[in-house]
Design a protein around this motif. Sequence first.
Motif, PDB file in Angstrom:
ATOM      1  N   ASP A 131       3.472   4.436  -8.674  1.00  0.00           N
ATOM      2  CA  ASP A 131       3.128   5.050  -9.958  1.00  0.00           C
ATOM      3  C   ASP A 131       2.869   4.010 -11.038  1.00  0.00           C
ATOM      4  O   ASP A 131       2.013   4.211 -11.914  1.00  0.00           O
ATOM      5  N   LEU A 132       3.629   2.888 -11.020  1.00  0.00           N
ATOM      6  CA  LEU A 132       3.488   1.865 -12.052  1.00  0.00           C
ATOM      7  C   LEU A 132       2.546   0.739 -11.647  1.00  0.00           C
ATOM      8  O   LEU A 132       2.347  -0.203 -12.432  1.00  0.00           O
ATOM      9  N   SER A 133       2.005   0.835 -10.420  1.00  0.00           N
ATOM     10  CA  SER A 133       1.095  -0.211  -9.905  1.00  0.00           C
ATOM     11  C   SER A 133       1.756  -1.586  -9.943  1.00  0.00           C
ATOM     12  O   SER A 133       1.157  -2.588 -10.333  1.00  0.00           O
ATOM     13  N   LYS A 134       3.024  -1.606  -9.553  1.00  0.00           N
ATOM     14  CA  LYS A 134       3.776  -2.853  -9.473  1.00  0.00           C
ATOM     15  C   LYS A 134       4.304  -3.010  -8.051  1.00  0.00           C
ATOM     16  O   LYS A 134       5.249  -2.307  -7.674  1.00  0.00           O
ATOM     17  N   PRO A 135       3.708  -3.884  -7.247  1.00  0.00           N
ATOM     18  CA  PRO A 135       4.258  -4.087  -5.898  1.00  0.00           C
ATOM     19  C   PRO A 135       5.671  -4.650  -5.979  1.00  0.00           C
ATOM     20  O   PRO A 135       5.918  -5.638  -6.667  1.00  0.00           O
ATOM     21  N   VAL A 136       6.606  -3.995  -5.298  1.00  0.00           N
ATOM     22  CA  VAL A 136       8.024  -4.374  -5.388  1.00  0.00           C
ATOM     23  C   VAL A 136       8.605  -4.450  -3.991  1.00  0.00           C
ATOM     24  O   VAL A 136       8.398  -3.541  -3.166  1.00  0.00           O
ATOM     25  N   GLU A 137       9.338  -5.512  -3.730  1.00  0.00           N
ATOM     26  CA  GLU A 137      10.100  -5.647  -2.486  1.00  0.00           C
ATOM     27  C   GLU A 137      11.535  -5.223  -2.764  1.00  0.00           C
ATOM     28  O   GLU A 137      12.180  -5.744  -3.681  1.00  0.00           O
ATOM     29  N   PHE A 138      12.028  -4.268  -1.976  1.00  0.00           N
ATOM     30  CA  PHE A 138      13.380  -3.751  -2.164  1.00  0.00           C
ATOM     31  C   PHE A 138      14.285  -4.306  -1.073  1.00  0.00           C
ATOM     32  O   PHE A 138      14.042  -4.097   0.112  1.00  0.00           O
ATOM     33  N   VAL A 139      15.323  -5.024  -1.477  1.00  0.00           N
ATOM     34  CA  VAL A 139      16.232  -5.685  -0.537  1.00  0.00           C
ATOM     35  C   VAL A 139      17.639  -5.140  -0.763  1.00  0.00           C
ATOM     36  O   VAL A 139      18.086  -5.006  -1.905  1.00  0.00           O
ATOM     37  N   THR A 140      18.345  -4.819   0.316  1.00  0.00           N
ATOM     38  CA  THR A 140      19.727  -4.356   0.225  1.00  0.00           C
ATOM     39  C   THR A 140      20.640  -5.312   0.976  1.00  0.00           C
ATOM     40  O   THR A 140      20.286  -5.823   2.031  1.00  0.00           O
ATOM     41  N   VAL A 141      21.808  -5.539   0.407  1.00  0.00           N
ATOM     42  CA  VAL A 141      22.801  -6.443   0.988  1.00  0.00           C
ATOM     43  C   VAL A 141      24.163  -5.747   0.935  1.00  0.00           C
ATOM     44  O   VAL A 141      24.509  -5.123  -0.073  1.00  0.00           O
ATOM     45  N   GLY A 142      24.917  -5.843   2.017  1.00  0.00           N
ATOM     46  CA  GLY A 142      26.269  -5.283   2.035  1.00  0.00           C
ATOM     47  C   GLY A 142      26.315  -3.798   2.306  1.00  0.00           C
ATOM     48  O   GLY A 142      27.187  -3.088   1.787  1.00  0.00           O
ATOM     49  N   GLU A 143      25.386  -3.308   3.159  1.00  0.00           N
ATOM     50  CA  GLU A 143      25.377  -1.879   3.467  1.00  0.00           C
ATOM     51  C   GLU A 143      26.645  -1.428   4.167  1.00  0.00           C
ATOM     52  O   GLU A 143      26.989  -0.244   4.132  1.00  0.00           O
ATOM     53  N   ASP A 144      27.357  -2.343   4.838  1.00  0.00           N
ATOM     54  CA  ASP A 144      28.576  -1.969   5.562  1.00  0.00           C
ATOM     55  C   ASP A 144      29.795  -1.842   4.642  1.00  0.00           C
ATOM     56  O   ASP A 144      30.852  -1.389   5.087  1.00  0.00           O
ATOM     57  N   THR A 145      29.668  -2.255   3.384  1.00  0.00           N
ATOM     58  CA  THR A 145      30.768  -2.094   2.436  1.00  0.00           C
ATOM     59  C   THR A 145      31.078  -0.617   2.263  1.00  0.00           C
ATOM     60  O   THR A 145      30.174   0.202   2.085  1.00  0.00           O
ATOM     61  N   GLU A 146      32.353  -0.258   2.316  1.00  0.00           N
ATOM     62  CA  GLU A 146      32.735   1.153   2.295  1.00  0.00           C
ATOM     63  C   GLU A 146      33.419   1.528   0.985  1.00  0.00           C
ATOM     64  O   GLU A 146      34.140   0.733   0.392  1.00  0.00           O
ATOM     65  N   MET A 147      33.156   2.759   0.560  1.00  0.00           N
ATOM     66  CA  MET A 147      33.811   3.341  -0.611  1.00  0.00           C
ATOM     67  C   MET A 147      34.149   4.798  -0.307  1.00  0.00           C
ATOM     68  O   MET A 147      33.604   5.400   0.623  1.00  0.00           O
ATOM     69  N   ASP A 148      35.028   5.342  -1.128  1.00  0.00           N
ATOM     70  CA  ASP A 148      35.369   6.752  -0.998  1.00  0.00           C
ATOM     71  C   ASP A 148      34.112   7.605  -1.201  1.00  0.00           C
ATOM     72  O   ASP A 148      33.268   7.304  -2.043  1.00  0.00           O
ATOM     73  N   LYS A 149      33.999   8.680  -0.419  1.00  0.00           N
ATOM     74  CA  LYS A 149      32.789   9.503  -0.473  1.00  0.00           C
ATOM     75  C   LYS A 149      32.573  10.087  -1.870  1.00  0.00           C
ATOM     76  O   LYS A 149      31.431  10.259  -2.312  1.00  0.00           O
ATOM     77  N   THR A 150      33.646  10.391  -2.595  1.00  0.00           N
ATOM     78  CA  THR A 150      33.497  10.899  -3.958  1.00  0.00           C
ATOM     79  C   THR A 150      32.878   9.844  -4.865  1.00  0.00           C
ATOM     80  O   THR A 150      32.026  10.157  -5.711  1.00  0.00           O
ATOM     81  N   MET A 151      33.278   8.596  -4.679  1.00  0.00           N
ATOM     82  CA  MET A 151      32.701   7.505  -5.463  1.00  0.00           C
ATOM     83  C   MET A 151      31.222   7.343  -5.134  1.00  0.00           C
ATOM     84  O   MET A 151      30.390   7.130  -6.024  1.00  0.00           O
ATOM     85  N   ILE A 152      30.881   7.448  -3.857  1.00  0.00           N
ATOM     86  CA  ILE A 152      29.483   7.319  -3.439  1.00  0.00           C
ATOM     87  C   ILE A 152      28.631   8.387  -4.119  1.00  0.00           C
ATOM     88  O   ILE A 152      27.535   8.107  -4.631  1.00  0.00           O
ATOM     89  N   GLU A 153      29.129   9.623  -4.132  1.00  0.00           N
ATOM     90  CA  GLU A 153      28.365  10.723  -4.724  1.00  0.00           C
ATOM     91  C   GLU A 153      28.162  10.510  -6.222  1.00  0.00           C
ATOM     92  O   GLU A 153      27.077  10.763  -6.751  1.00  0.00           O
ATOM     93  N   ARG A 154      29.183  10.037  -6.919  1.00  0.00           N
ATOM     94  CA  ARG A 154      29.084   9.863  -8.365  1.00  0.00           C
ATOM     95  C   ARG A 154      28.310   8.607  -8.752  1.00  0.00           C
ATOM     96  O   ARG A 154      27.854   8.490  -9.887  1.00  0.00           O
ATOM     97  N   LEU A 155      28.166   7.694  -7.817  1.00  0.00           N
ATOM     98  CA  LEU A 155      27.472   6.439  -8.110  1.00  0.00           C
ATOM     99  C   LEU A 155      25.959   6.576  -8.006  1.00  0.00           C
ATOM    100  O   LEU A 155      25.217   5.716  -8.490  1.00  0.00           O
ATOM    101  N   ALA A 156      25.477   7.663  -7.411  1.00  0.00           N
ATOM    102  CA  ALA A 156      24.034   7.803  -7.159  1.00  0.00           C
ATOM    103  C   ALA A 156      23.228   7.805  -8.457  1.00  0.00           C
ATOM    104  O   ALA A 156      22.242   7.061  -8.590  1.00  0.00           O
ATOM    105  N   ASP A 157      23.613   8.636  -9.440  1.00  0.00           N
ATOM    106  CA  ASP A 157      22.832   8.741 -10.676  1.00  0.00           C
ATOM    107  C   ASP A 157      22.780   7.429 -11.459  1.00  0.00           C
ATOM    108  O   ASP A 157      21.695   7.036 -11.919  1.00  0.00           O
TER     109      ASP A 157
END
Length: 694
Positions: free
Chosen positions: A385-411
Amino acid sequence: MMDLDPTEIFRQEAAELLETLETVLLDLGQRPGDGDLVDAAFRALHTIKGSGAMFGFDRVAAFTHDFETAFDLIRKGRIVADHEIVTVSLSAKDYIRTLIEDPDSTDAIIGEAIVAELHRLVSGLGSGGAGAEAHEPEAAAPPAEASPEEAGWAIGIAFNPDILRNGTNPLGLLDELRDLGPCEVVADLGAVPELAALDPEHCFIRWTVRLHAPCPREAVEDVFMFVSDEMTLTIAPLGEAAPDAAEAPMPAAQAAAISAPPARKTPAAKTPVPAKPAAGEAPAAERPAPDKAEHNRRSDDKGSTVRVQAERLDELMDRVGELVIAQARLSQLAHVSNDLAIKAIAEEVERLASGLRDTTMGVRMVPMGTLFARFRRLVHDLSRDLSKPVEFVTVGEDTEMDKTMIERLADPLVHLIRNAIDHGIENAEARAAAGKPATGRIELSARYVGAQVLVSVQDDGGGLDTARIRAKAEENGLIQPGAALSEHEIHQFLFHPGFSTARTISALSGRGVGMDVVKRTIEAMRGSIDLTTVPGLGSSVTLRLPLTLAIIDGLLIRVGEGRYIIPLSAVEECLELTPADENRSRGRSFLSVRGELVPFLRLRDQFDAAGQPDPHQKVIIISTGEMRVGLVADQIIGSHQTVIKSLSKLHADVTMFSGATILGDGSAALILDVAQLVGLGQGRAETDKTMEAA
């Protein structure tokens, strides 16, 4: 025990398949020639179509069939999935999700437009750039000795008897064979027992199918890809000896289940003769199914995991919390008792309750990767939409948190990523002028630091414009012109409600809402935000969060007659406020800790506690963001396993407390929100100074 609605089970499984499909499509956009990704996407579509038809989602099955048909050209290698095809396929995935979750909210014309666009892209590429490739599949057609009128396959099908119990409909698979071309289907009833011995849940029928279509052998195998381990399938070209269903090898489970009269038994000496394989092909019995390894892997995964409703985990956590409170009461009674047996039992119960708490909290832990995967689509769409090529990198996907924290962290993460792409990443011209690569970079990472999880969003954009932020703050009347403020203090205005440096209001930004939402949500989770920036190189926002919001380790203190809990993750050290320190700090509220001045707050003043303070007061040094602050209390009672209870709506405006807990004697103790407490203390101190100056 609560019975689950079968359609709800389908919705849950379809949601997982759609998430897998989205991930595969996004990967396919980066690796268009990866055949494994194409196969994975096709399998997901195939499963959704079959399950949708089985549970009555006819619109889902029909649309997915059209989607699958268009996608089949990609699977056959006739065209390569480019960026446009991936984008339309993602729109098709969204439409399937809508048909499953809320079919009345959409119209069939939307699906027709999506399929038409996908067919246009596929047909255009297939006729334009793949003329030579379009004839390649002929190499997979039946061998030359078969006459044109005999082109096709003779297929022998024998299912395991339990195939019906597993939810598979053999007639649906036969219908899929008919989709490949004209078929002659003959059912063999020779293995069906007498009525008295018939089990209606067993499948005793075998079929012989003559498929009159010049399709590749793999197309036939794909029809049975998900039941390949539950059947015997023989395939031979029509020009050769066709396999007879009566002579096809019978699955061992079916042979054991059949109890037929002697007159109808197949002679034991009769050995099935497998069909002659086509030239250059391995025998069907020796060649593994196309995705048999994948099927086995999924079967293993299903055997090692159990689907549990989130509400049951919440209920289990509540029960464990009540057990921890009861254990604290037992420990307190044992402490004042002289009975050694009671003390021993109390210690044993405490050990068991602690282990059960840790185990239950471990069950609620969810890898951050489940959250990070959601933002790939967000970055993909914003980049387009913004015509900006972006590379998205994620690190630490195995880090765990409480599911309630995960849900509230999305927004909050949605707002941070949108801001990073919209405000942080420059356009192509600006990046070229700065000597940067044309493609921007957004890194989303998570890591453990003590009892906290640090979640960071970092970009390689232009960084924060401190001068513009200050000018906007002065324009809004938040600070006086020329006021002496550090860069850190100026950057905090970004979290002020309604504050925005955007010159125009767009669908993405300009209303000053996003960062305010981030701050309020993170503080409600007892977290803090660190913001760093380097002009011209980018910015980084780090969220410091506790592992869980259910049960925490706390430090129990006394202030006057009241008892309070400080989250142990915020505590750095405890000191005694000596009379000498008390005299030196008169009017300044600073304490010298190993040569460093640390401000402190007197909790008696903050809480308006009655009575005289204890002669030997204690200082608890806490960290909040980049600050170290001391909290002066009358007594430190000790550590305490704290089961967090939410405050009522009547106390919503009491921001210095994040919740409450029940102590061993049945009384309540409030849990301090250290970030809010320090902010209120600073505001109160400034007000006192202003009044003294006046």
